[in-house]
Design a protein around this motif. Structure first.
Motif, PDB file in Angstrom:
ATOM      1  N   ALA A   2       0.830  -1.206   0.000  1.00 25.06           N
ATOM      2  CA  ALA A   2       0.000   0.000   0.000  1.00 25.06           C
ATOM      3  C   ALA A   2       0.865   1.257   0.000  1.00 25.06           C
ATOM      4  O   ALA A   2       0.477   2.273  -0.582  1.00 25.06           O
ATOM      5  CB  ALA A   2      -0.932  -0.006   1.197  1.00 25.06           C
ATOM      6  N   ALA A   3       2.031   1.200   0.637  1.00 25.48           N
ATOM      7  CA  ALA A   3       2.908   2.373   0.678  1.00 25.48           C
ATOM      8  C   ALA A   3       3.368   2.755  -0.731  1.00 25.48           C
ATOM      9  O   ALA A   3       3.412   3.943  -1.067  1.00 25.48           O
ATOM     10  CB  ALA A   3       4.108   2.098   1.580  1.00 25.48           C
ATOM     11  N   GLY A   4       3.666   1.774  -1.550  1.00 27.90           N
ATOM     12  CA  GLY A   4       4.068   2.058  -2.933  1.00 27.90           C
ATOM     13  C   GLY A   4       2.965   2.721  -3.726  1.00 27.90           C
ATOM     14  O   GLY A   4       3.213   3.659  -4.493  1.00 27.90           O
ATOM     15  N   SER A   5       1.736   2.263  -3.527  1.00 21.77           N
ATOM     16  CA  SER A   5       0.588   2.876  -4.206  1.00 21.77           C
ATOM     17  C   SER A   5       0.381   4.304  -3.732  1.00 21.77           C
ATOM     18  O   SER A   5       0.105   5.207  -4.537  1.00 21.77           O
ATOM     19  CB  SER A   5      -0.676   2.067  -3.943  1.00 21.77           C
ATOM     20  OG  SER A   5      -0.559   0.779  -4.476  1.00 21.77           O
ATOM     21  N   LEU A   6       0.515   4.528  -2.425  1.00 22.60           N
ATOM     22  CA  LEU A   6       0.354   5.863  -1.861  1.00 22.60           C
ATOM     23  C   LEU A   6       1.383   6.828  -2.439  1.00 22.60           C
ATOM     24  O   LEU A   6       1.053   7.952  -2.829  1.00 22.60           O
ATOM     25  CB  LEU A   6       0.471   5.804  -0.340  1.00 22.60           C
ATOM     26  CG  LEU A   6       0.353   7.117   0.415  1.00 22.60           C
ATOM     27  CD1 LEU A   6      -1.029   7.720   0.223  1.00 22.60           C
ATOM     28  CD2 LEU A   6       0.623   6.905   1.888  1.00 22.60           C
ATOM     29  N   SER A  10       0.528  10.058  -4.954  1.00 27.73           N
ATOM     30  CA  SER A  10       0.925  11.411  -4.558  1.00 27.73           C
ATOM     31  C   SER A  10       1.870  12.029  -5.582  1.00 27.73           C
ATOM     32  O   SER A  10       1.782  13.227  -5.870  1.00 27.73           O
ATOM     33  CB  SER A  10       1.545  11.419  -3.161  1.00 27.73           C
ATOM     34  OG  SER A  10       2.714  10.637  -3.119  1.00 27.73           O
ATOM     35  N   GLU A  11       2.758  11.240  -6.177  1.00 23.45           N
ATOM     36  CA  GLU A  11       3.656  11.747  -7.218  1.00 23.45           C
ATOM     37  C   GLU A  11       2.879  12.164  -8.467  1.00 23.45           C
ATOM     38  O   GLU A  11       3.173  13.177  -9.077  1.00 23.45           O
ATOM     39  CB  GLU A  11       4.706  10.695  -7.587  1.00 23.45           C
ATOM     40  CG  GLU A  11       5.827  10.569  -6.594  1.00 23.45           C
ATOM     41  CD  GLU A  11       6.696  11.811  -6.537  1.00 23.45           C
ATOM     42  OE1 GLU A  11       7.041  12.370  -7.601  1.00 23.45           O
ATOM     43  OE2 GLU A  11       7.015  12.237  -5.419  1.00 23.45           O
ATOM     44  N   ILE A  12       1.881  11.376  -8.850  1.00 22.52           N
ATOM     45  CA  ILE A  12       1.053  11.710 -10.015  1.00 22.52           C
ATOM     46  C   ILE A  12       0.309  13.021  -9.765  1.00 22.52           C
ATOM     47  O   ILE A  12       0.274  13.908 -10.640  1.00 22.52           O
ATOM     48  CB  ILE A  12       0.072  10.561 -10.334  1.00 22.52           C
ATOM     49  CG1 ILE A  12       0.838   9.362 -10.875  1.00 22.52           C
ATOM     50  CG2 ILE A  12      -1.003  11.022 -11.331  1.00 22.52           C
ATOM     51  CD1 ILE A  12       0.031   8.078 -10.937  1.00 22.52           C
ATOM     52  N   LEU A  13      -0.285  13.169  -8.597  1.00 22.33           N
ATOM     53  CA  LEU A  13      -1.001  14.402  -8.270  1.00 22.33           C
ATOM     54  C   LEU A  13      -0.067  15.603  -8.289  1.00 22.33           C
ATOM     55  O   LEU A  13      -0.413  16.665  -8.810  1.00 22.33           O
ATOM     56  CB  LEU A  13      -1.671  14.282  -6.899  1.00 22.33           C
ATOM     57  CG  LEU A  13      -2.829  13.297  -6.806  1.00 22.33           C
ATOM     58  CD1 LEU A  13      -3.257  13.122  -5.348  1.00 22.33           C
ATOM     59  CD2 LEU A  13      -3.993  13.748  -7.663  1.00 22.33           C
ATOM     60  N   LYS A  14       1.136  15.431  -7.736  1.00 21.21           N
ATOM     61  CA  LYS A  14       2.109  16.526  -7.683  1.00 21.21           C
ATOM     62  C   LYS A  14       2.630  16.874  -9.070  1.00 21.21           C
ATOM     63  O   LYS A  14       2.684  18.049  -9.445  1.00 21.21           O
ATOM     64  CB  LYS A  14       3.264  16.133  -6.763  1.00 21.21           C
ATOM     65  CG  LYS A  14       4.282  17.242  -6.543  1.00 21.21           C
ATOM     66  CD  LYS A  14       5.394  16.786  -5.648  1.00 21.21           C
ATOM     67  CE  LYS A  14       6.213  15.823  -6.401  1.00 21.21           C
ATOM     68  NZ  LYS A  14       7.600  15.825  -6.361  1.00 21.21           N
ATOM     69  N   ALA A  43       5.017  -0.804   9.084  1.00 27.38           N
ATOM     70  CA  ALA A  43       5.299   0.591   8.758  1.00 27.38           C
ATOM     71  C   ALA A  43       4.000   1.344   8.493  1.00 27.38           C
ATOM     72  O   ALA A  43       3.048   0.799   7.947  1.00 27.38           O
ATOM     73  CB  ALA A  43       6.193   0.665   7.529  1.00 27.38           C
ATOM     74  N   LYS A  44       3.974   2.607   8.898  1.00 24.62           N
ATOM     75  CA  LYS A  44       2.836   3.479   8.639  1.00 24.62           C
ATOM     76  C   LYS A  44       3.375   4.721   7.942  1.00 24.62           C
ATOM     77  O   LYS A  44       4.376   5.311   8.384  1.00 24.62           O
ATOM     78  CB  LYS A  44       2.147   3.858   9.952  1.00 24.62           C
ATOM     79  CG  LYS A  44       0.939   4.736   9.768  1.00 24.62           C
ATOM     80  CD  LYS A  44       0.260   5.002  11.114  1.00 24.62           C
ATOM     81  CE  LYS A  44      -0.923   5.904  10.942  1.00 24.62           C
ATOM     82  NZ  LYS A  44      -1.571   6.181  12.240  1.00 24.62           N
ATOM     83  N   LEU A  45       2.736   5.114   6.860  1.00 25.10           N
ATOM     84  CA  LEU A  45       3.172   6.260   6.072  1.00 25.10           C
ATOM     85  C   LEU A  45       2.001   7.207   5.905  1.00 25.10           C
ATOM     86  O   LEU A  45       0.908   6.791   5.516  1.00 25.10           O
ATOM     87  CB  LEU A  45       3.661   5.790   4.698  1.00 25.10           C
ATOM     88  CG  LEU A  45       4.098   6.837   3.694  1.00 25.10           C
ATOM     89  CD1 LEU A  45       5.321   7.595   4.204  1.00 25.10           C
ATOM     90  CD2 LEU A  45       4.419   6.180   2.359  1.00 25.10           C
ATOM     91  N   LYS A  46       2.208   8.471   6.217  1.00 27.43           N
ATOM     92  CA  LYS A  46       1.162   9.480   6.068  1.00 27.43           C
ATOM     93  C   LYS A  46       1.715  10.613   5.208  1.00 27.43           C
ATOM     94  O   LYS A  46       2.711  11.234   5.565  1.00 27.43           O
ATOM     95  CB  LYS A  46       0.716  10.016   7.422  1.00 27.43           C
ATOM     96  CG  LYS A  46      -0.388  11.035   7.323  1.00 27.43           C
ATOM     97  CD  LYS A  46      -0.841  11.493   8.699  1.00 27.43           C
ATOM     98  CE  LYS A  46      -1.950  12.505   8.573  1.00 27.43           C
ATOM     99  NZ  LYS A  46      -2.394  12.976   9.898  1.00 27.43           N
ATOM    100  N   ILE A  47       1.075  10.849   4.067  1.00 25.45           N
ATOM    101  CA  ILE A  47       1.472  11.928   3.164  1.00 25.45           C
ATOM    102  C   ILE A  47       0.339  12.938   3.143  1.00 25.45           C
ATOM    103  O   ILE A  47      -0.787  12.606   2.767  1.00 25.45           O
ATOM    104  CB  ILE A  47       1.756  11.402   1.744  1.00 25.45           C
ATOM    105  CG1 ILE A  47       2.911  10.407   1.785  1.00 25.45           C
ATOM    106  CG2 ILE A  47       2.072  12.555   0.805  1.00 25.45           C
ATOM    107  CD1 ILE A  47       3.234   9.769   0.450  1.00 25.45           C
ATOM    108  N   SER A  48       0.633  14.167   3.547  1.00 26.73           N
ATOM    109  CA  SER A  48      -0.366  15.233   3.547  1.00 26.73           C
ATOM    110  C   SER A  48      -0.154  16.125   2.332  1.00 26.73           C
ATOM    111  O   SER A  48       0.962  16.573   2.065  1.00 26.73           O
ATOM    112  CB  SER A  48      -0.255  16.083   4.810  1.00 26.73           C
ATOM    113  OG  SER A  48      -0.454  15.294   5.954  1.00 26.73           O
ATOM    114  N   MET A  49      -1.251  16.368   1.608  1.00 31.04           N
ATOM    115  CA  MET A  49      -1.187  17.212   0.418  1.00 31.04           C
ATOM    116  C   MET A  49      -2.370  18.174   0.448  1.00 31.04           C
ATOM    117  O   MET A  49      -3.348  17.945   1.157  1.00 31.04           O
ATOM    118  CB  MET A  49      -1.250  16.361  -0.850  1.00 31.04           C
ATOM    119  CG  MET A  49      -0.153  15.326  -0.940  1.00 31.04           C
ATOM    120  SD  MET A  49      -0.189  14.394  -2.460  1.00 31.04           S
ATOM    121  CE  MET A  49       0.810  15.486  -3.477  1.00 31.04           C
TER     122      MET A  49
END
Length: 78
Positions: A2-6, A10-14, A43-49
């Motif tokens: 799931a981290a890879g998808s996240l 986020s890279e596509i949106l950016k 692991a837990k990953l949180k990306i704020s945009m």
């Protein structure tokens, strides 16, 4: 997985000027393994945009391409 998808989303949106990266946080959480019943660290990953300043313009351009895609704008033969 799931981290890879996240990260990809986020890279596509950016890269397409839909969003701007605000913050990235990583941590670990304890999760109970269903088969063994033991606690496992994951692991837990949180990306704020947030929405970019150009968001409305980018969306409008995309919609214009869709509309003009089905119309022949060539007037040379008229």
């Amino acid at each position: 997985m799931a981290a890879g998808s996240l990260i990809s989303i986020s890279e596509i949106l950016k890269n397409n000027n839909y969003a701007v990266l605000k913050n990235i946080k990583t941590s670990t959480v304890e999760v109970c393994n269903e088969t063994t019943g033991r606690l496992v660290s994951k692991a837990k990953l949180k990306i704020s945009m947030e929405k970019s300043k150009e968001f409305d313009e980018v969306i409008a351009r995309g919609n214009l391409k869709k509309v003009n895609g089905g119309i022949n704008l060539d007037t040379n033969g008229i």
